[in-house]
Structure formats: C-alpha cells, structure tokens
Write a protein that holds these residues in place. Structure first.
Motif, PDB file in Angstrom:
ATOM      1  N   TYR A 116     -13.290  44.768  88.893  1.00  0.00           N
ATOM      2  CA  TYR A 116     -12.870  45.892  88.078  1.00  0.00           C
ATOM      3  C   TYR A 116     -12.489  47.054  88.983  1.00  0.00           C
ATOM      4  CZ  TYR A 116     -15.098  43.405  84.198  1.00  0.00           C
ATOM      5  OH  TYR A 116     -15.446  42.483  83.250  1.00  0.00           O
ATOM      6  N   ASP A 117     -11.192  47.266  89.120  1.00  0.00           N
ATOM      7  CA  ASP A 117     -10.729  48.381  89.945  1.00  0.00           C
ATOM      8  C   ASP A 117     -11.453  48.430  91.290  1.00  0.00           C
ATOM      9  OD1 ASP A 117      -9.087  49.046  87.882  1.00  0.00           O
ATOM     10  OD2 ASP A 117     -10.200  50.819  87.269  1.00  0.00           O
ATOM     11  N   ASN A 118     -11.388  47.363  92.043  1.00  0.00           N
ATOM     12  CA  ASN A 118     -11.983  47.254  93.380  1.00  0.00           C
ATOM     13  C   ASN A 118     -13.489  47.041  93.371  1.00  0.00           C
ATOM     14  OD1 ASN A 118      -9.533  47.655  94.853  1.00  0.00           O
ATOM     15  ND2 ASN A 118      -9.677  49.829  94.344  1.00  0.00           N
ATOM     16  N   VAL A 119     -14.095  46.915  92.209  1.00  0.00           N
ATOM     17  CA  VAL A 119     -15.529  46.677  92.144  1.00  0.00           C
ATOM     18  C   VAL A 119     -15.765  45.209  91.816  1.00  0.00           C
ATOM     19  CG1 VAL A 119     -17.682  47.219  90.972  1.00  0.00           C
ATOM     20  CG2 VAL A 119     -16.041  49.024  91.457  1.00  0.00           C
ATOM     21  N   VAL A 120     -16.420  44.490  92.723  1.00  0.00           N
ATOM     22  CA  VAL A 120     -16.699  43.077  92.507  1.00  0.00           C
ATOM     23  C   VAL A 120     -17.894  42.944  91.581  1.00  0.00           C
ATOM     24  CG1 VAL A 120     -17.296  40.887  93.608  1.00  0.00           C
ATOM     25  CG2 VAL A 120     -15.786  42.506  94.774  1.00  0.00           C
ATOM     26  N   VAL A 121     -17.777  42.101  90.574  1.00  0.00           N
ATOM     27  CA  VAL A 121     -18.819  41.963  89.565  1.00  0.00           C
ATOM     28  C   VAL A 121     -19.404  40.562  89.603  1.00  0.00           C
ATOM     29  CG1 VAL A 121     -19.351  42.127  87.109  1.00  0.00           C
ATOM     30  CG2 VAL A 121     -17.673  43.653  88.131  1.00  0.00           C
ATOM     31  N   TRP A 122     -20.716  40.479  89.481  1.00  0.00           N
ATOM     32  CA  TRP A 122     -21.398  39.202  89.573  1.00  0.00           C
ATOM     33  C   TRP A 122     -21.440  38.472  88.244  1.00  0.00           C
ATOM     34  CZ3 TRP A 122     -25.967  41.046  87.122  1.00  0.00           C
ATOM     35  CH2 TRP A 122     -26.283  42.375  87.369  1.00  0.00           C
ATOM     36  N   PRO A 123     -21.801  37.173  88.281  1.00  0.00           N
ATOM     37  CA  PRO A 123     -21.845  36.382  87.043  1.00  0.00           C
ATOM     38  C   PRO A 123     -22.837  36.957  86.044  1.00  0.00           C
ATOM     39  CG  PRO A 123     -22.008  34.967  88.982  1.00  0.00           C
ATOM     40  CD  PRO A 123     -22.166  36.375  89.462  1.00  0.00           C
ATOM     41  N   ALA A 124     -22.514  36.833  84.772  1.00  0.00           N
ATOM     42  CA  ALA A 124     -23.428  37.316  83.729  1.00  0.00           C
ATOM     43  C   ALA A 124     -24.737  36.547  83.794  1.00  0.00           C
ATOM     44  CB  ALA A 124     -22.785  37.151  82.354  1.00  0.00           C
ATOM     45  N   PRO A 125     -25.880  37.239  83.848  1.00  0.00           N
ATOM     46  CA  PRO A 125     -27.169  36.549  83.945  1.00  0.00           C
ATOM     47  C   PRO A 125     -27.557  35.875  82.642  1.00  0.00           C
ATOM     48  CG  PRO A 125     -27.517  38.896  83.707  1.00  0.00           C
ATOM     49  CD  PRO A 125     -26.035  38.703  83.858  1.00  0.00           C
ATOM     50  N   ASP A 126     -28.285  34.784  82.752  1.00  0.00           N
ATOM     51  CA  ASP A 126     -28.839  34.090  81.601  1.00  0.00           C
ATOM     52  C   ASP A 126     -30.294  34.524  81.458  1.00  0.00           C
ATOM     53  OD1 ASP A 126     -29.778  32.419  79.654  1.00  0.00           O
ATOM     54  OD2 ASP A 126     -29.120  30.551  80.609  1.00  0.00           O
ATOM     55  N   LEU A 127     -30.565  35.403  80.517  1.00  0.00           N
ATOM     56  CA  LEU A 127     -31.903  35.970  80.377  1.00  0.00           C
ATOM     57  C   LEU A 127     -32.890  35.004  79.731  1.00  0.00           C
ATOM     58  CD1 LEU A 127     -31.036  39.636  79.349  1.00  0.00           C
ATOM     59  CD2 LEU A 127     -31.353  38.651  81.628  1.00  0.00           C
ATOM     60  N   ARG A 128     -32.420  33.796  79.395  1.00  0.00           N
ATOM     61  CA  ARG A 128     -33.338  32.787  78.865  1.00  0.00           C
ATOM     62  C   ARG A 128     -34.081  32.061  79.986  1.00  0.00           C
ATOM     63  NH1 ARG A 128     -28.829  29.536  75.716  1.00  0.00           N
ATOM     64  NH2 ARG A 128     -27.953  29.879  77.796  1.00  0.00           N
ATOM     65  N   VAL A 129     -33.604  32.202  81.227  1.00  0.00           N
ATOM     66  CA  VAL A 129     -34.254  31.544  82.350  1.00  0.00           C
ATOM     67  C   VAL A 129     -35.611  32.204  82.603  1.00  0.00           C
ATOM     68  CG1 VAL A 129     -34.114  31.048  84.824  1.00  0.00           C
ATOM     69  CG2 VAL A 129     -32.056  30.912  83.410  1.00  0.00           C
ATOM     70  N   PRO A 130     -36.699  31.419  82.639  1.00  0.00           N
ATOM     71  CA  PRO A 130     -38.041  32.009  82.850  1.00  0.00           C
ATOM     72  C   PRO A 130     -38.129  32.771  84.171  1.00  0.00           C
ATOM     73  CG  PRO A 130     -38.198  29.723  82.134  1.00  0.00           C
ATOM     74  CD  PRO A 130     -36.752  29.975  82.459  1.00  0.00           C
ATOM     75  N   VAL A 131     -38.876  33.864  84.159  1.00  0.00           N
ATOM     76  CA  VAL A 131     -39.056  34.662  85.365  1.00  0.00           C
ATOM     77  C   VAL A 131     -40.195  34.055  86.186  1.00  0.00           C
ATOM     78  CG1 VAL A 131     -39.577  36.949  86.281  1.00  0.00           C
ATOM     79  CG2 VAL A 131     -38.310  36.715  84.135  1.00  0.00           C
ATOM     80  N   PRO A 132     -39.940  33.655  87.428  1.00  0.00           N
ATOM     81  CA  PRO A 132     -41.003  33.068  88.249  1.00  0.00           C
ATOM     82  C   PRO A 132     -42.115  34.075  88.519  1.00  0.00           C
ATOM     83  CG  PRO A 132     -38.827  32.662  89.212  1.00  0.00           C
ATOM     84  CD  PRO A 132     -38.651  33.686  88.134  1.00  0.00           C
ATOM     85  N   SER A 133     -43.331  33.577  88.663  1.00  0.00           N
ATOM     86  CA  SER A 133     -44.441  34.428  89.050  1.00  0.00           C
ATOM     87  C   SER A 133     -44.303  34.771  90.530  1.00  0.00           C
ATOM     88  CB  SER A 133     -45.767  33.695  88.828  1.00  0.00           C
ATOM     89  OG  SER A 133     -45.852  32.587  89.722  1.00  0.00           O
ATOM     90  N   TYR A 134     -45.145  35.689  91.019  1.00  0.00           N
ATOM     91  CA  TYR A 134     -45.130  36.018  92.446  1.00  0.00           C
ATOM     92  C   TYR A 134     -45.399  34.778  93.288  1.00  0.00           C
ATOM     93  CZ  TYR A 134     -44.821  41.118  92.128  1.00  0.00           C
ATOM     94  OH  TYR A 134     -44.381  42.401  91.917  1.00  0.00           O
TER      95      TYR A 134
END
Length: 224
Positions: A33-51
C-alpha cells in the motif's frame, strides 16, 4: 529520542490532518500500500502457544536480509506532507531503535518477524482504545503470530528483502504509535488531535487485520 521531541514532531504531522497508511494499492508480494509492505492476514483461530511451547519452537521467521532502516523510514515518511517527510523519516528511524531495545527486553531472537508484527498491532491498538497493553499480552500476541502458517511461509520466502521490509516497517509504525499513546498519557492533547491519531490507528489495523478494528481485543491470551 526524548518524549518532548517526539511529541513536537508527531503533533505537527497529526495536526496536518494526515493519517499514515490510508491510501491503498494492491500489488505483488502479499500486498503493498503506497510503498508499505503488508503481511498476510492472521488466522486468529490458531491456538496461542504457551511460554513453554514457544520455547521449544524456533522463530517462525527472521528478517535475514541486510537492514534497510533508512530506506524503509523514507518509504513510510511518504505518507505525510512533503514538508513533514524529513522529520518523519528521522522519527521512524528512532522508532526502530526503540523497537530493537524492546525486542531485547522481551528476550526475543533479534529481528524476529513476529515481534515486529506484534508491535504494529499492539501500538495501533493502544492508540485506538487509549489503553495500555501489558508485556504479557504483547508477548502473547507475538507467540500468536509465530504460530501462523502464513507467517512461516512468509519467513521462508526467497525474497528476503521483502521479509526485511515487512519486519522493519511493522516495527517502526508500531513503536511510533505506542510512543504517540504514551506521549498523550503524559500530556493529553486536544480531542481533535487525538482523534487524528485514532483515525490513523483504525486505517493501520484495517490494512493488516482485514477486519473491523472496533471488534479487536488484546489480553494475556493474545488477539481476539
């Protein structure tokens, strides 16, 4: 960078009524977008790993190409009026310095792609909702991005210059917005000024999340 210097330059840009990253054009690698590189849309259904789980897994992607901080700061500065661009370029370079210190504080692998992306979302979220985000929540967001299959694909891309640009531009904008929020907490600005900041945050989050930012929530379990 002193908060006073940051406040003066930031407000000069915001008072001009400019929302960075607000004009879009789709092209090429992911989206740009106007010289700004944008990353893939995240899938928020993916479980968040623990520490513990996160420690066992390698980073999803690292910005391996030679740093290009000045070049990426210049690209981001193009979203501001011509007479503000030199100042904004300096601010973005300084924002990257601050991000790298935060990266070290968090104990992340240097130039971890997920860390830069997490900074982008968290910094804009703070401005949008006028709220602090804890280190624990910030870390959870980074773990959430590391678990994304699309991020792993991005990190493995042959075009490492693009990976570097995603990392640096995300980290710069995220740190910039977080500093704008903290500056506002130290010295509240007129409603119209902060509304410009919020509008910028809305556009930024729409740009990368592909969803309505009003529905986003961040806590110790990541983004919802």
């Amino acid at each position: 960078m002193s908060v006073r210097l940051f406040r003066a330059v930031t407000l000069a840009a915001l008072l001009a009524g400019v929302s960075p990253l607000s004009h879009s054009q789709c092209c090429g690698f992911g989206m740009s977008y106007d010289n700004v590189v944008v990353w893939p849309a995240p899938d928020l259904r993916v479980p968040v790993p623990s520490y513990a789980e996160a420690k066992k897994a390698p980073p999803a992607g690292l910005a391996k190409a030679k740093p290009a901080v000045q070049t990426n700061a210049r690209k981001l500065s193009l979203h501001f009026p011509p007479d503000k661009r030199a100042e904004m370029e300096k601010i973005y370079v300084q924002s990257m310095d601050i991000y790298l210190k935060v990266e070290k504080k968090m104990g992340w692998t240097p130039r971890d792609l997920a860390g830069g992306m997490a900074a982008f979302v968290v910094g804009n979220y703070m401005v949008l909702n006028n709220t602090e985000v804890s280190d624990e929540a910030f870390a959870a967001v980074a773990r959430q991005f590391r678990a994304q299959p699309a991020l792993r694909e991005l990190g493995d891309s042959r075009d490492q210059d693009k990976v570097r640009d995603v990392f640096e531009q995300s980290a710069m904008v995220g740190a910039f917005m977080a500093l704008a929020y903290k500056s506002h907490q130290q010295q509240p600005q007129p409603a119209a000024v902060y509304e410009n900041m919020r509008n910028a945050a809305i556009e930024n989050l729409k740009l990368v999340m592909r969803s309505d930012p009003a529905g986003l929530r961040i806590d110790d379990s990541g983004i919802h």
